[in-house]
Design a protein around this motif. Structure first.
Motif, PDB file in Angstrom:
ATOM      1  N   LEU A  50      28.985  -4.273  25.858  1.00 49.03           N
ATOM      2  CA  LEU A  50      28.050  -4.181  24.741  1.00 49.03           C
ATOM      3  C   LEU A  50      28.754  -4.437  23.409  1.00 49.03           C
ATOM      4  CD1 LEU A  50      25.864  -1.071  25.709  1.00 49.03           C
ATOM      5  CD2 LEU A  50      25.492  -3.484  26.233  1.00 49.03           C
ATOM      6  N   VAL A  51      29.947  -3.869  23.263  1.00 49.07           N
ATOM      7  CA  VAL A  51      30.695  -4.067  22.023  1.00 49.07           C
ATOM      8  C   VAL A  51      31.129  -5.525  21.891  1.00 49.07           C
ATOM      9  CG1 VAL A  51      32.783  -3.434  20.745  1.00 49.07           C
ATOM     10  CG2 VAL A  51      31.481  -1.678  21.968  1.00 49.07           C
ATOM     11  N   LEU A  52      31.641  -6.099  22.993  1.00 55.84           N
ATOM     12  CA  LEU A  52      32.111  -7.481  22.955  1.00 55.84           C
ATOM     13  C   LEU A  52      30.984  -8.468  22.684  1.00 55.84           C
ATOM     14  CD1 LEU A  52      34.696  -7.644  25.880  1.00 55.84           C
ATOM     15  CD2 LEU A  52      35.128  -7.433  23.434  1.00 55.84           C
ATOM     16  N   SER A  53      29.760  -8.119  23.099  1.00 54.92           N
ATOM     17  CA  SER A  53      28.620  -9.006  22.848  1.00 54.92           C
ATOM     18  C   SER A  53      28.371  -9.174  21.361  1.00 54.92           C
ATOM     19  CB  SER A  53      27.358  -8.439  23.521  1.00 54.92           C
ATOM     20  OG  SER A  53      27.507  -8.426  24.923  1.00 54.92           O
ATOM     21  N   ARG A  54      28.813  -8.195  20.580  1.00 57.01           N
ATOM     22  CA  ARG A  54      28.689  -8.291  19.118  1.00 57.01           C
ATOM     23  C   ARG A  54      29.932  -8.900  18.478  1.00 57.01           C
ATOM     24  NH1 ARG A  54      24.706  -5.435  21.856  1.00 57.01           N
ATOM     25  NH2 ARG A  54      22.957  -5.044  20.428  1.00 57.01           N
ATOM     26  N   LEU A  55      31.039  -8.924  19.201  1.00 53.62           N
ATOM     27  CA  LEU A  55      32.294  -9.432  18.642  1.00 53.62           C
ATOM     28  C   LEU A  55      32.601 -10.860  19.075  1.00 53.62           C
ATOM     29  CD1 LEU A  55      34.577  -6.274  19.140  1.00 53.62           C
ATOM     30  CD2 LEU A  55      33.502  -7.062  17.005  1.00 53.62           C
ATOM     31  N   LEU A  56      32.110 -11.261  20.276  1.00 53.74           N
ATOM     32  CA  LEU A  56      32.401 -12.588  20.813  1.00 53.74           C
ATOM     33  C   LEU A  56      31.120 -13.393  20.969  1.00 53.74           C
ATOM     34  CD1 LEU A  56      34.951 -11.673  23.650  1.00 53.74           C
ATOM     35  CD2 LEU A  56      35.428 -12.214  21.254  1.00 53.74           C
ATOM     36  N   THR A  57      31.230 -14.701  20.831  1.00 57.04           N
ATOM     37  CA  THR A  57      30.090 -15.597  21.005  1.00 57.04           C
ATOM     38  C   THR A  57      29.948 -15.973  22.478  1.00 57.04           C
ATOM     39  OG1 THR A  57      31.399 -17.603  20.727  1.00 57.04           O
ATOM     40  CG2 THR A  57      30.545 -16.546  18.718  1.00 57.04           C
ATOM     41  N   PRO A  58      28.778 -16.525  22.884  1.00 59.26           N
ATOM     42  CA  PRO A  58      28.643 -17.008  24.269  1.00 59.26           C
ATOM     43  C   PRO A  58      29.718 -18.016  24.655  1.00 59.26           C
ATOM     44  CG  PRO A  58      26.481 -16.871  23.254  1.00 59.26           C
ATOM     45  CD  PRO A  58      27.489 -16.576  22.164  1.00 59.26           C
ATOM     46  N   ALA A  59      30.109 -18.878  23.717  1.00 63.02           N
ATOM     47  CA  ALA A  59      31.136 -19.878  24.022  1.00 63.02           C
ATOM     48  C   ALA A  59      32.481 -19.218  24.317  1.00 63.02           C
ATOM     49  CB  ALA A  59      31.280 -20.854  22.848  1.00 63.02           C
ATOM     50  N   GLU A  60      32.834 -18.179  23.560  1.00 62.95           N
ATOM     51  CA  GLU A  60      34.101 -17.480  23.788  1.00 62.95           C
ATOM     52  C   GLU A  60      34.099 -16.774  25.134  1.00 62.95           C
ATOM     53  OE1 GLU A  60      35.766 -16.181  19.427  1.00 62.95           O
ATOM     54  OE2 GLU A  60      33.862 -15.284  20.062  1.00 62.95           O
ATOM     55  N   VAL A  61      32.991 -16.130  25.463  1.00 65.27           N
ATOM     56  CA  VAL A  61      32.870 -15.497  26.781  1.00 65.27           C
ATOM     57  C   VAL A  61      32.912 -16.554  27.878  1.00 65.27           C
ATOM     58  CG1 VAL A  61      31.355 -14.146  28.285  1.00 65.27           C
ATOM     59  CG2 VAL A  61      31.593 -13.521  25.877  1.00 65.27           C
ATOM     60  N   GLY A  62      32.299 -17.714  27.606  1.00 70.67           N
ATOM     61  CA  GLY A  62      32.283 -18.800  28.584  1.00 70.67           C
ATOM     62  C   GLY A  62      33.672 -19.308  28.918  1.00 70.67           C
ATOM     63  N   ILE A  63      34.551 -19.380  27.923  1.00 69.94           N
ATOM     64  CA  ILE A  63      35.928 -19.825  28.179  1.00 69.94           C
ATOM     65  C   ILE A  63      36.623 -18.887  29.160  1.00 69.94           C
ATOM     66  CG2 ILE A  63      38.215 -20.018  27.101  1.00 69.94           C
ATOM     67  CD1 ILE A  63      36.846 -21.245  24.684  1.00 69.94           C
ATOM     68  N   PHE A  64      36.450 -17.594  28.946  1.00 72.81           N
ATOM     69  CA  PHE A  64      37.072 -16.646  29.881  1.00 72.81           C
ATOM     70  C   PHE A  64      36.404 -16.722  31.252  1.00 72.81           C
ATOM     71  CE2 PHE A  64      37.631 -12.558  31.951  1.00 72.81           C
ATOM     72  CZ  PHE A  64      39.009 -12.385  31.845  1.00 72.81           C
TER      73      PHE A  64
END
Length: 495
Positions: free
Chosen positions: A27-41
């Protein structure tokens, strides 16, 4: 049986405590990272997951199911784990730039290099995990899970807040494994030597050779969405699918560790004792579907509201995907024990039949439907999963004594409860005002659907009713628990 119930109970609450913390991190990361950043991981995690199959080489499963586990066999297992893990760590490190170039994302290479550190540490964590799970030492495992998850959460949120982007997830995984090992050391079984042996590999390699095929195909099967989306649509779409898949996977995050931690060693012991497995698998199927299907219905019907509240409006594009993922997951959940059960009877390679057919079906459907956008891809994967689920059912009927008739009978009570839950969920979707805020709507929905589910399992006499007395005894004093149980079953309480 008492020891297993205790292990199940401890594993359930410890894994869910860890899951709650990880969910909070999400939940916290959803506010700190974008979908693209999560997608890279997420794209990187595909290659890490496949590499884990070769790293482990089925040794963890071998240690859990081996009937006569001697000190020499343990030393041979750790020797094999160290060798394979460190070779894979080197491979990941040197292949990182090539994988990053293929996807056109330099960040993938950076994440892979950090994750290679984890592979140098994992042999020791895997060994201790296998030995503790073999003996159903869930209490010790709970301590490890708690401390390692805390380390993951602190590292992940702190680094993301400092601007480390997707690298925060990579370093958090390293911290998780490092703390796990430090915690395992004082909790490890007595008399266990960490001195590796480089002889006596024949048995673990023979077992692992069959196990690795099934695990590899399963990893490829799971990885198809991220690989296709990462190449054709980029990390943004991969991130959206990952978030939708993660939302649907909440049930397995809750129940999965409880099932997987205990299933393999428990089934293996019953198999070695020549006990029939069909009735055990039927009961497990009823329990899993009775819990999972209503949860999937809730998530599918109210996907937009849940995503909007938990992850924010930037992730709302993931909501339409949830229906397709829920449908496929609902079909597969009844046969989730196929892999550990086949592994427990010493035939892990058989599960590769199911997953290989699933891979082919997924690729064919993606090609036939021209799935170049994320929604069409999700539909193609859903259809492929629905068409290939019967393969697992046939394998369980042929090799585990779990006939198609037994499987159908085990699913029927959950079908009744789920239809009832769907009717109520659909009515709530229509009747609740759309202008109400999610923070008000979702608690109301949760209470309503929880009550609906409880009424359903009681009215339709679902097998889960049998577990209520055991659960109540752990919550209330014995006499009060007996009265409540009696009232639930008969509508009358004894004096």
């Amino acid at each position: 049986m008492i020891r297993l119930r205790r292990s199940l109970f401890i594993t359930f609450f410890s894994s869910n405590s860890a899951m709650a913390m990880q969910f909070g991190v999400t939940l916290v990361l959803s506010r700190l990272l974008t979908p693209a950043e999560v997608g890279i991981f997420s794209i990187t995690a595909v290659f890490i997951g496949i590499s884990h199959t070769f790293r482990d080489f089925g040794v963890t499963s071998y240690l859990q199911q081996e009937k006569d586990l001697t000190h020499q066999k343990i030393r041979s297992a750790i020797g094999l784990l160290i060798t394979t893990s460190w070779i894979i760590a080197a491979f990941i490190y040197f292949a990182s730039d090539y994988v990053a170039a293929y996807f056109g994302q330099p960040g993938i290479g950076a994440v892979m290099r950090v994750m290679s550190i984890s592979f140098t540490l994992l042999p020791f964590a895997s060994l201790f995990y296998a030995l503790l799970s073999r003996e159903h030492q869930a209490g010790k495992q709970a301590i490890v899970n708690l401390l390692s998850t805390i380390a993951y959460a602190i590292t992940c949120i702190a680094l993301a807040s400092l601007g480390f982007s997707y690298m925060a997830l990579a370093w958090a995984n390293v911290a998780n494994i490092a703390v796990s090992i430090l915690t395992y050391i004082p909790l490890r079984p007595n008399g266990i030597s960490l001195m590796p042996s480089f002889r006596g590999w024949r048995n673990p390699i023979k077992f692992g050779g069959g196990s690795i095929i099934g695990s590899l195909f399963e990893d490829i099967y799971i990885s198809i969405p991220d690989l296709v989306l990462g190449k054709l649509n980029g990390p943004h779409s991969a991130g959206l699918y990952s978030r939708a898949n993660g939302l649907v996977g909440i049930f397995l995050q809750i129940a999965g560790p409880t099932v997987t931690y205990n299933a393999l060693p428990y089934i293996a012991r019953n198999y070695h004792a020549l006990a029939p497995l069909g009735a055990m698998l039927a009961k497990s199927t009823s329990y899993l579907t009775g819990l999972a299907w209503p949860a999937y219905i809730l998530i599918a019907v109210f996907a937009e509201e849940i995503i909007g509240l938990l992850y924010g409006k930037s992730w709302i594009e993931a909501a339409p995907l949830v229906v397709f993922i829920c449908s496929a997951s609902a079909a597969r959940i009844g046969y989730i024990l196929c892999q550990p059960a086949l592994t427990a009877i010493g035939k892990p390679y058989l599960f590769a039949i199911s997953t290989s057919i699933g891979i082919i079906a997924r690729l064919i459907l993606i090609y036939m439907m021209g799935a170049k956008d994320i929604l069409t891809l999700a539909l193609a994967l859903c259809i492929a999963d629905l068409l290939t689920t019967p393969v697992a059912a046939l394998l369980m009927a042929r090799y585990l004594g779990y006939s198609i008739r037994m499987s159908a009978a085990a699913h029927i009570p959950s079908v009744k409860v789920s239809v009832f839950c769907f009717m109520i969920a659909f009515m709530l979707k229509i009747l609740l005002p759309s202008e109400w805020p999610e923070i008000l709507v979702l608690p109301l929905i949760g209470i309503s659907m929880g009550s609906t589910w409880l009424i359903g399992i009681l009215y339709f006499k679902h097998p889960l009713v049998d577990e209520i007395p055991s659960l109540l005894k752990r919550i209330f004093p014995q006499r009060l628990a007996l009265r409540i149980s009696q009232f639930i079953k008969t509508g009358k309480a004894n004096a």
